[in-house]
Write a protein that holds these residues in place. Sequence first.
Motif, short mmCIF file in Angstrom:
data_model
loop_
_atom_site.label_atom_id
_atom_site.label_comp_id
_atom_site.label_asym_id
_atom_site.label_seq_id
_atom_site.Cartn_x
_atom_site.Cartn_y
_atom_site.Cartn_z
N GLY A 293 -0.07 12.16 17.95
CA GLY A 293 0.45 12.44 16.45
C GLY A 293 -0.63 12.93 15.54
N SER A 294 -2.00 12.07 15.65
CA SER A 294 -2.85 12.32 14.75
C SER A 294 -3.46 13.53 15.36
N ALA A 295 -3.57 13.85 16.49
CA ALA A 295 -4.36 15.27 17.03
C ALA A 295 -3.43 16.39 16.69
N LEU A 296 -2.17 16.35 16.65
CA LEU A 296 -1.05 17.39 16.42
C LEU A 296 -1.27 17.56 14.80
N LYS A 297 -1.42 16.60 14.13
CA LYS A 297 -1.50 16.97 12.68
C LYS A 297 -2.98 17.68 12.25
N GLN A 298 -3.79 17.69 13.16
CA GLN A 298 -4.93 18.40 13.03
C GLN A 298 -4.97 19.90 13.28
N LEU A 299 -3.81 20.26 14.05
CA LEU A 299 -3.94 21.55 14.66
C LEU A 299 -3.23 22.57 13.65
N VAL B 118 0.79 -1.34 -0.03
CA VAL B 118 -0.05 0.04 -0.12
C VAL B 118 0.74 1.14 -0.15
N GLY B 119 2.08 0.98 0.16
CA GLY B 119 2.91 2.34 0.00
C GLY B 119 2.85 3.23 1.40
N ASN B 120 2.92 4.65 1.26
CA ASN B 120 2.88 5.56 2.23
C ASN B 120 1.52 6.27 1.99
N LYS B 121 0.55 5.72 1.45
CA LYS B 121 -0.71 6.52 1.15
C LYS B 121 -1.49 6.70 2.21
N GLU B 122 -2.09 7.82 2.51
CA GLU B 122 -3.18 8.05 3.58
C GLU B 122 -4.47 8.67 3.02
N VAL B 123 -5.44 8.51 3.62
CA VAL B 123 -6.80 8.96 3.30
C VAL B 123 -6.96 10.03 4.36
N THR B 124 -6.92 11.40 4.17
CA THR B 124 -7.43 12.33 5.23
C THR B 124 -8.31 13.27 4.49
N SER B 125 -9.18 13.83 5.39
CA SER B 125 -10.25 14.79 5.08
C SER B 125 -9.44 16.23 4.79
N ILE B 126 -10.05 17.03 4.09
CA ILE B 126 -9.50 18.36 3.85
C ILE B 126 -9.38 19.19 5.20
N THR B 127 -10.31 18.91 5.92
CA THR B 127 -10.17 19.51 7.26
C THR B 127 -9.16 19.23 8.30
N GLY B 128 -9.05 18.04 8.06
CA GLY B 128 -8.37 17.42 9.21
C GLY B 128 -9.13 16.35 10.09
N LYS B 129 -10.48 16.66 9.85
CA LYS B 129 -11.31 15.86 10.73
C LYS B 129 -12.24 15.08 10.06
N PRO B 130 -12.73 13.92 10.55
CA PRO B 130 -13.77 13.29 10.01
C PRO B 130 -14.86 13.83 9.32
N ALA B 131 -15.23 13.64 7.99
CA ALA B 131 -16.33 14.19 7.22
C ALA B 131 -17.52 13.70 8.04
N LEU B 132 -18.48 14.60 8.16
CA LEU B 132 -20.06 14.28 8.24
C LEU B 132 -20.51 13.37 7.23
N ASN B 133 -20.84 12.06 7.72
CA ASN B 133 -21.13 11.21 6.90
C ASN B 133 -22.28 10.29 7.57
N LYS B 134 -23.50 10.58 7.21
CA LYS B 134 -24.79 9.93 7.77
C LYS B 134 -24.85 8.50 7.19
#
Length: 551
Positions: free
Chosen positions: A441-447, A266-282
């Motif tokens: 580490g995940s929290a710091l990436k969102q700051l 899978v390499g170094n791929k990551e899936v992140t949202s644009i805002t850095g927080k989970p997208a609202l997904n009903k």
Amino acid sequence: MNSRLMPLLTVALLVVLVALPLLFILLQALFPHLAQGSLAGAFSPIPALLRDPQLPALLSGTLKIGLTVALLSALVGIPLGTLRGLFDLPLARLWDLVMLIPFLTPPYIAALSWMLALQHNGYLYQLIGFDLNDLLFSHNGIALVMTLNIFPVVYFAVSRSLLASGQHLAIVARVHGASALRAFWHVTLPMMLPALAAGVLLSFTLAIEEYGVPAALGSRAGVVMLTVGIEERLADWPIDLPGSSLLSMLLVLVALAAYTLQRKLVGNKEVTSITGKPALNKGAQLGHWRWPALVLFSLVAFVVVIMPMSSMLLSALLSTLSGGIRLENMTLRHFSALFAQHGDALDALSTSLGLAFAAALITGVIGFLAAWLVVVRKIRGAVFIDGLSLLPAVLPGVVVGVGLILLWNQPFWPVTPYNSWPILLLSYCCLLLPWPVRYVGSALKQLGGNLEPAARVHGASQFQALRYIVLPLVFPSLLAAMLMVFAIGSRELVTSLLLAPAGMQTVSVFIWRQFEQGSVGQGMAMATIAITTGLVLMLSALALMQRGERS
């Protein structure tokens, strides 16, 4: 604190906790007389191990169990995680809680609970007249028991990845003419592949490092694994330190090979949202699949939670196992006996809680500093700090125990924690350090990278910016990770069995020895109390994580 002192202190702590134990395992594996201060006979243990007739069975048993558990975890976790992540599943938070309970339950307790339920004349036979003894005590049975504890890591990896990435791109693909299956295969699946591969890898490593289940069921099933082989070489006289060290290194190499394969795929791929927080997904509506989905989750909950927990609680309530499931055979005396046997149970409980609390504090501090230095400061040597702080994730508990024995049982130390409670604390800190590192580490990436520099511009020192700006913002994630460390550390088994000094017991050691002595009721009563405590702590951690996400 001096800006240069923090990196040096962090590196020094990581070296003591992680690097030195692993180094001494390697040295002992290569130099059999290292404990006597001699380098004679260098590399001689390697040919001896290769000639060991047990080695093929140990290695093949470990690989077969690990691969089977990884496959079964994927088969169970992917459909459930996909339903949770892509659809508006009724009672979604309840199912998340249900999936946490197997992960929280110590695997050896689950194995003993299944044994009491499914063996000849077990609870299943008493209730409906047949048993699953032959299935339980087999390779497939051991893999199934492990899978029921481990598959939630795949479930949460898949569901959280889908919740974070949302369905926007898949919907776009549908708008442009793709079928639902084609959109899932070409859009959704590639996006969740890194998380899925990480979950399957974790299920494999958790399986190959497990000691309690093969120790409880393996002897009757004819299944041997490296973890059991390592423990036997340390427990049986004469003690074989070189042999246990070589097997430990072999186990680490298997785990690292799995990790390398995952990275290659899978390499170094990551899936992140644009805002850095989970997208609202009903999630999409299930429609007429609503009730089948609920039935599926209910069946899984019945098998992975209700059945083993019922067996555990029933064993704690039965006056004698031979008396069978009868109302007159029910009692609370096993619970009351925990607090009336010369303080052994209370001492074990207080020891586990104290060690787990101390491990949570220490790993919280080290994990916070390590993640900050890697993610925010990006100092020279960040790769070394990141690697050392996350390396314990692929170190089985038995390997950590062997490394600490070899490191601190050397004659040249003027003071050593060996054969005292600090050795247990060191083992817990080493094993559980990746939790705070990953969460923080995940929290710091969102700051973002502008808050701390802004504080420095306005006159704050680096330490003040770290204390008053960064720490409060990531504290919910840090506290959640520390609660996870506390919950897992309070029931850790394998290093406790290897390292606990004479006269000292933890909860896990107490339960294990109760079973060895035939006091099944008291062992299960203690397990009930321990799991209930851990569940309360896990719920607290989840509440803090959700509050951090909303803030």
